[in-house]
Design an enzyme around this catalytic site. Sequence first.
Site, PDB file in Angstrom:
ATOM      1  N   TRP A 194      26.673  15.186  64.216  1.00 24.72           N
ATOM      2  CA  TRP A 194      25.208  15.345  64.223  1.00 24.72           C
ATOM      3  C   TRP A 194      24.365  14.278  63.821  1.00 24.72           C
ATOM      4  CZ3 TRP A 194      28.452  16.991  60.736  1.00 24.72           C
ATOM      5  CH2 TRP A 194      29.423  15.887  59.667  1.00 24.72           C
ATOM      6  N   GLN A 211      27.900  21.369  49.856  1.00 24.35           N
ATOM      7  CA  GLN A 211      29.666  21.885  48.726  1.00 24.35           C
ATOM      8  C   GLN A 211      30.325  21.842  50.179  1.00 24.35           C
ATOM      9  OE1 GLN A 211      27.939  23.315  45.951  1.00 24.35           O
ATOM     10  NE2 GLN A 211      26.403  23.219  45.868  1.00 24.35           N
ATOM     11  N   GLU A 217      22.705  19.377  57.440  1.00 23.82           N
ATOM     12  CA  GLU A 217      22.708  19.346  56.423  1.00 23.82           C
ATOM     13  C   GLU A 217      22.890  20.222  55.754  1.00 23.82           C
ATOM     14  OE1 GLU A 217      21.765  16.470  54.375  1.00 23.82           O
ATOM     15  OE2 GLU A 217      21.409  15.357  55.553  1.00 23.82           O
TER      16      GLU A 217
END
Length: 393
Positions: free
Chosen positions: A40, A58, A53
Amino acid sequence: MPKTRAVLCKPPSAIDAAWKRTFRRRLLTWYSQHARDLPWRRSRDPYQVWVSEIMLQQTQVVTVVDYFQRFIAAFPTVAALAQAPVEQVLRLWEGLGYYRRARQMHRAAEEIVRDHGGAFPEDIATVRRLPGIGRYTAGAILSIAFDQSQPILEANTVRLFSRLLAYQGDPLKAEGQRLLWSLAEDLVAGRDAGALNQALMELGSTLCTPRNPQCDRCPVASLCRTRELGLQEQIPLLRARPKPEDVQEAAVVVFRRGKILLQRRGNEGRWAGLWDFPRFVLASHDGAALVRELRDHVERLTGVVATPGERLTTIRHGVTRFRITLHCHRAEYVSTSTQHRSLTELRWIKPVDLAEYPLSVTGRKLGHLVIHGLKSPGNRKQALLPNSQVRRR
Ligand code: SF4
């Protein structure tokens, strides 16, 4: 390492311009030499930044890499994501957990296409109104994609900033949050906002780690108050984790003429929107009480009357603070209840078609077992289905 002692943290206003200039210069130089090559980071397309993102919330970087590449290959643009059925999106998200993120992304993509002609908005207030995008994510997208001076604060930067300031309060409480957001704003003001924010997160995740931070390799070590005080193991203040709670659950594979019953989960809860075998919390462990409970729960959840049979397997797994033991049983269809109707969508499907449906990790394991059979104690496979229904991959 010295014991904890009371330290007054410097508010960000006490960080002077020279400190900030030196910090930014050292950090950006370090990042230009040490940034990991992540898929990315090869694009500043706001859509790709957004996908990464959301996935990284998590979830660890190493896990996200493959998911990100598959997702972008399937949905290369916001428009492609908006047009896809939500089930296809969930199928590609399968195993990443926190499925609400995927459903919110899908809804946000629909809004971007409908209200903004498919172009990712550049205004922070508009971005923050999109489903699933909070202050951190909006700041990350706008700084990385458009170089806007938007601050970010997430787990890595909470730890890094707490240590830079030697902040000994709880960084997740209101006072700590105000202090750290204020530092984030102060640091990002100026040029290269996207690189700076990424460098902050990179430093937090690679060197300023929760345990044993590598201060001897840190480019801003001489600017760090925690290092000066030797309090790396005490800062940031960690909250006590809640004690894990043991839960017994059951999942039932109901067979009817070679097909199996799936139920779509509702819009709330852990696996909202996924498909699943009828699953519920279990009170009984064996005997007639267990059989009655399995039968009653299946009927209440699905409106299907079935006769419970053997236990197929037991799967142990953890979800947040719950340690779940999942007892998986088979059952045979008898009739459709006249008293209960399913509150969610049901489907009778051929087991080979399970591949089309988004399932939880445990649902997929159980589905795999239904298709490929159980391993018996003698290590021979014991088929649950006739051979004609088994598609080998
Ligand atoms: S010196 Fe150590 S504790 Fe301070 S920011 Fe660097 S890695 Fe973190």
